[in-house]
Design a protein around this motif. Structure first.
Motif, PDB file in Angstrom:
ATOM      1  N   SER A  10       0.826  -1.203   0.000  1.00  0.00           N
ATOM      2  CA  SER A  10       0.000   0.000   0.000  1.00  0.00           C
ATOM      3  C   SER A  10       0.865   1.260   0.000  1.00  0.00           C
ATOM      4  N   ASP A  11       1.924   1.256   0.797  1.00  0.00           N
ATOM      5  CA  ASP A  11       2.836   2.405   0.826  1.00  0.00           C
ATOM      6  C   ASP A  11       3.482   2.635  -0.534  1.00  0.00           C
ATOM      7  N   LEU A  12       3.878   1.545  -1.191  1.00  0.00           N
ATOM      8  CA  LEU A  12       4.475   1.665  -2.524  1.00  0.00           C
ATOM      9  C   LEU A  12       3.452   2.214  -3.517  1.00  0.00           C
ATOM     10  N   SER A  13       2.226   1.758  -3.378  1.00  0.00           N
ATOM     11  CA  SER A  13       1.159   2.278  -4.227  1.00  0.00           C
ATOM     12  C   SER A  13       1.027   3.784  -4.064  1.00  0.00           C
ATOM     13  N   ALA A  14       1.026   4.254  -2.813  1.00  0.00           N
ATOM     14  CA  ALA A  14       0.919   5.696  -2.545  1.00  0.00           C
ATOM     15  C   ALA A  14       2.085   6.456  -3.170  1.00  0.00           C
ATOM     16  N   CYS A  15       3.273   5.866  -3.117  1.00  0.00           N
ATOM     17  CA  CYS A  15       4.439   6.517  -3.738  1.00  0.00           C
ATOM     18  C   CYS A  15       4.228   6.694  -5.237  1.00  0.00           C
ATOM     19  N   TYR A  16       3.637   5.687  -5.868  1.00  0.00           N
ATOM     20  CA  TYR A  16       3.356   5.796  -7.301  1.00  0.00           C
ATOM     21  C   TYR A  16       2.193   6.750  -7.593  1.00  0.00           C
ATOM     22  N   ILE A  17       1.194   6.791  -6.728  1.00  0.00           N
ATOM     23  CA  ILE A  17       0.056   7.688  -6.945  1.00  0.00           C
ATOM     24  C   ILE A  17       0.495   9.148  -6.858  1.00  0.00           C
ATOM     25  N   PHE A  18       1.266   9.459  -5.819  1.00  0.00           N
ATOM     26  CA  PHE A  18       1.599  10.849  -5.522  1.00  0.00           C
ATOM     27  C   PHE A  18       3.004  11.267  -5.957  1.00  0.00           C
ATOM     28  N   GLY A  19       3.759  10.345  -6.564  1.00  0.00           N
ATOM     29  CA  GLY A  19       5.105  10.675  -7.012  1.00  0.00           C
ATOM     30  C   GLY A  19       6.038  10.984  -5.853  1.00  0.00           C
ATOM     31  N   SER A  21       9.062   9.629  -2.790  1.00  0.00           N
ATOM     32  CA  SER A  21      10.225   8.769  -2.519  1.00  0.00           C
ATOM     33  C   SER A  21      11.031   8.473  -3.776  1.00  0.00           C
ATOM     34  N   GLY A  22      11.142   9.468  -4.639  1.00  0.00           N
ATOM     35  CA  GLY A  22      11.947   9.322  -5.843  1.00  0.00           C
ATOM     36  C   GLY A  22      11.250   8.597  -6.987  1.00  0.00           C
ATOM     37  N   LEU A  23       9.993   8.230  -6.808  1.00  0.00           N
ATOM     38  CA  LEU A  23       9.237   7.562  -7.874  1.00  0.00           C
ATOM     39  C   LEU A  23       8.368   8.584  -8.595  1.00  0.00           C
ATOM     40  N   HIS A  24       8.226   8.410  -9.879  1.00  0.00           N
ATOM     41  CA  HIS A  24       7.343   9.268 -10.666  1.00  0.00           C
ATOM     42  C   HIS A  24       5.932   8.714 -10.586  1.00  0.00           C
ATOM     43  N   GLU A  25       4.947   9.586 -10.780  1.00  0.00           N
ATOM     44  CA  GLU A  25       3.560   9.120 -10.818  1.00  0.00           C
ATOM     45  C   GLU A  25       3.419   8.044 -11.884  1.00  0.00           C
ATOM     46  N   ASP A  26       2.841   6.932 -11.489  1.00  0.00           N
ATOM     47  CA  ASP A  26       2.618   5.813 -12.400  1.00  0.00           C
ATOM     48  C   ASP A  26       1.372   5.091 -11.910  1.00  0.00           C
ATOM     49  N   TYR A  27       0.224   5.446 -12.485  1.00  0.00           N
ATOM     50  CA  TYR A  27      -1.038   4.908 -12.008  1.00  0.00           C
ATOM     51  C   TYR A  27      -1.177   3.402 -12.256  1.00  0.00           C
ATOM     52  N   LYS A  28      -0.539   2.893 -13.294  1.00  0.00           N
ATOM     53  CA  LYS A  28      -0.615   1.446 -13.536  1.00  0.00           C
ATOM     54  C   LYS A  28       0.092   0.681 -12.431  1.00  0.00           C
TER      55      LYS A  28
END
Length: 106
Positions: A10-19, A21-28
């Motif tokens: 779930s935390d990783l999902s949030a990182c992808y949703i909101f861009g 922790s160094g991750l870019h937004e990636d809804y997939k």
């Protein structure tokens, strides 16, 4: 997350949703991880998956399933799910009628 920890998923999902922790937004990627978390009964995973289904990102919009997941998560005091429901009731968005009393409640 890879080790099967639902909250890490779930935390990783949030990182992808909101861009975050160094991750870019990636809804997939976000949907993939929150779905896995929700399958393990993660309340935050249900909240994120519900929001994505309700909004139609990146999957086909399914307001019914999304609303159910948001409702379950909000009923378990998930702050994000409460926020999303409150906003939707305030705006009278999509399947939820404008209702300022419910918006304030959530």
């Amino acid at each position: 997350a890879e080790a099967g920890d639902p909250e890490a998923m779930s935390d990783l999902s949030a990182c992808y949703i909101f861009g975050r922790s160094g991750l870019h937004e990636d809804y997939k990627q976000a949907y993939l991880w929150c779905s896995r978390a929700a399958d393990f009964n993660s309340v935050s995973g249900m909240a994120y998956r519900g929001m994505m289904l309700f909004m139609g990102r990146p999957v086909d919009q399914n307001e019914t399933e999304g609303g159910v997941l948001l409702g379950i998560a909000a009923g378990q005091n998930n702050a994000y799910a409460c926020y999303v429901l409150g906003c939707k009731y305030f705006q009278g968005d999509s399947a939820l009628p404008k209702n300022h009393k419910l918006a304030k409640y959530w």
